[in-house]
Motif scaffolding. Sequence first.
Motif, PDB file in Angstrom:
ATOM      1  N   ASP A 105       0.819  -1.218   0.000  1.00 22.18           N
ATOM      2  CA  ASP A 105       0.000   0.000   0.000  1.00 22.18           C
ATOM      3  C   ASP A 105       0.850   1.264   0.000  1.00 22.18           C
ATOM      4  O   ASP A 105       0.372   2.338  -0.377  1.00 22.18           O
ATOM      5  CB  ASP A 105      -0.920   0.020   1.223  1.00 22.18           C
ATOM      6  CG  ASP A 105      -1.975  -1.074   1.188  1.00 22.18           C
ATOM      7  OD1 ASP A 105      -2.309  -1.529   0.074  1.00 22.18           O
ATOM      8  OD2 ASP A 105      -2.454  -1.473   2.267  1.00 22.18           O
ATOM      9  N   LEU A 106       2.096   1.154   0.433  1.00 20.85           N
ATOM     10  CA  LEU A 106       2.963   2.334   0.514  1.00 20.85           C
ATOM     11  C   LEU A 106       3.229   2.957  -0.853  1.00 20.85           C
ATOM     12  O   LEU A 106       3.535   4.143  -0.947  1.00 20.85           O
ATOM     13  CB  LEU A 106       4.298   1.962   1.166  1.00 20.85           C
ATOM     14  CG  LEU A 106       4.235   1.586   2.652  1.00 20.85           C
ATOM     15  CD1 LEU A 106       5.563   0.980   3.093  1.00 20.85           C
ATOM     16  CD2 LEU A 106       3.901   2.806   3.496  1.00 20.85           C
ATOM     17  N   ALA A 107       3.138   2.160  -1.912  1.00 21.02           N
ATOM     18  CA  ALA A 107       3.410   2.675  -3.261  1.00 21.02           C
ATOM     19  C   ALA A 107       2.457   3.793  -3.653  1.00 21.02           C
ATOM     20  O   ALA A 107       2.762   4.587  -4.548  1.00 21.02           O
ATOM     21  CB  ALA A 107       3.344   1.524  -4.273  1.00 21.02           C
ATOM     22  N   ARG A 108       1.324   3.882  -2.975  1.00 27.96           N
ATOM     23  CA  ARG A 108       0.329   4.915  -3.306  1.00 27.96           C
ATOM     24  C   ARG A 108       0.412   6.109  -2.352  1.00 27.96           C
ATOM     25  O   ARG A 108      -0.474   6.961  -2.367  1.00 27.96           O
ATOM     26  CB  ARG A 108      -1.075   4.314  -3.252  1.00 27.96           C
ATOM     27  CG  ARG A 108      -1.274   3.126  -4.190  1.00 27.96           C
ATOM     28  CD  ARG A 108      -2.749   2.760  -4.329  1.00 27.96           C
ATOM     29  NE  ARG A 108      -3.345   2.398  -3.052  1.00 27.96           N
ATOM     30  CZ  ARG A 108      -3.325   1.166  -2.548  1.00 27.96           C
ATOM     31  NH1 ARG A 108      -2.709   0.190  -3.210  1.00 27.96           N
ATOM     32  NH2 ARG A 108      -3.904   0.891  -1.393  1.00 27.96           N
ATOM     33  N   HIS A 109       1.471   6.177  -1.554  1.00 31.61           N
ATOM     34  CA  HIS A 109       1.563   7.221  -0.537  1.00 31.61           C
ATOM     35  C   HIS A 109       2.796   8.098  -0.720  1.00 31.61           C
ATOM     36  O   HIS A 109       3.772   7.710  -1.381  1.00 31.61           O
ATOM     37  CB  HIS A 109       1.588   6.588   0.851  1.00 31.61           C
ATOM     38  CG  HIS A 109       0.237   6.125   1.307  1.00 31.61           C
ATOM     39  ND1 HIS A 109      -0.577   6.885   2.102  1.00 31.61           N
ATOM     40  CD2 HIS A 109      -0.451   4.980   1.041  1.00 31.61           C
ATOM     41  CE1 HIS A 109      -1.691   6.225   2.336  1.00 31.61           C
ATOM     42  NE2 HIS A 109      -1.646   5.062   1.700  1.00 31.61           N
TER      43      HIS A 109
END
Length: 309
Positions: free
Chosen positions: A183-187
């Motif tokens: 999910d970090l890839a979208r932050h």
Amino acid sequence: MDRIDAMRVFVAAVDEGSLAGAARRMRRSAAAVSRAIAFLEGHVGAALLHRTTRSLHLSEAGERYAIACRRVLTELDEADMLAAGERSAPRGLLTVTAPVAAGENVLGPIVAGFMDAYPEVSVRLNMIDHPVSLIDEGMDLALRISHLADSALVATRVGEVRRVVAASPRYLESHPAIEQPSDLARHAIVAMTHFGLETWSFPPVPGSAVPRTVSFTPRLVVNTIRAAAAAAVEGRGVTRLFSYHIAAELAAGSLKVILDRDEHEPVPVHLIAPPGRLSVPKVRAFADYAVPRLRAHFAQLCPPPLKSL
């Protein structure tokens, strides 16, 4: 001229970065310091220092000679202490090295208390974020936050720290939930050199032996721990640091640890010394004073991750 005394002057010049600084430290005239350096250069038959009006730099021969001088002087001081045996109270100059953040926030207060308890000991605390050779640099002790390679160094474990991912509550409330590393890839990521500028790794999922890697383009790149923590508190994004780096922010609620079920194993913290150095009274006194305080400090810094509860 006494060669051992000249070596002490030479090492002081290297440590202070100038002949004037060595003169102040050794309480001698600038001319006396220059004569000592010239004596050593004449003795070894090579220039040890390249001098300008504003600074000095070690020559290639000087770098090798400085290492040898530190080793000789350290062994001489140890011999004096050991010869005095139990009659010798802790005294003299104690040299300690630590990472910058640990030195400022953890070891610094302990050093201050130690100096109050042992007024005959002076301390040089060298804070730097890469390991130094204790033997080559003539250091008495080091605080190391890493997995130690096998060596002859004497290591006393004083705790462990977690490598945590954290963000401010404000950021987390206003952005998509982060439930797994991918999910970090979208932050927005606040990155710094020591923890990965473009990728972060995470342990393998159960049943796999392959670590997980998350790639990202950082929103902000900084080169200090304080800057990364401050940016995260301001809501600039998600950052990754050691738990002790942000202990105050976690306690205050200005940062929150996320993905604690996906953390690597904790990183050990040791106080290390060269072989034989703990027999020197000033070094033994500091180790005895610092170890229980370091253990107490690291034990309370951050609660264990959920996976171990």
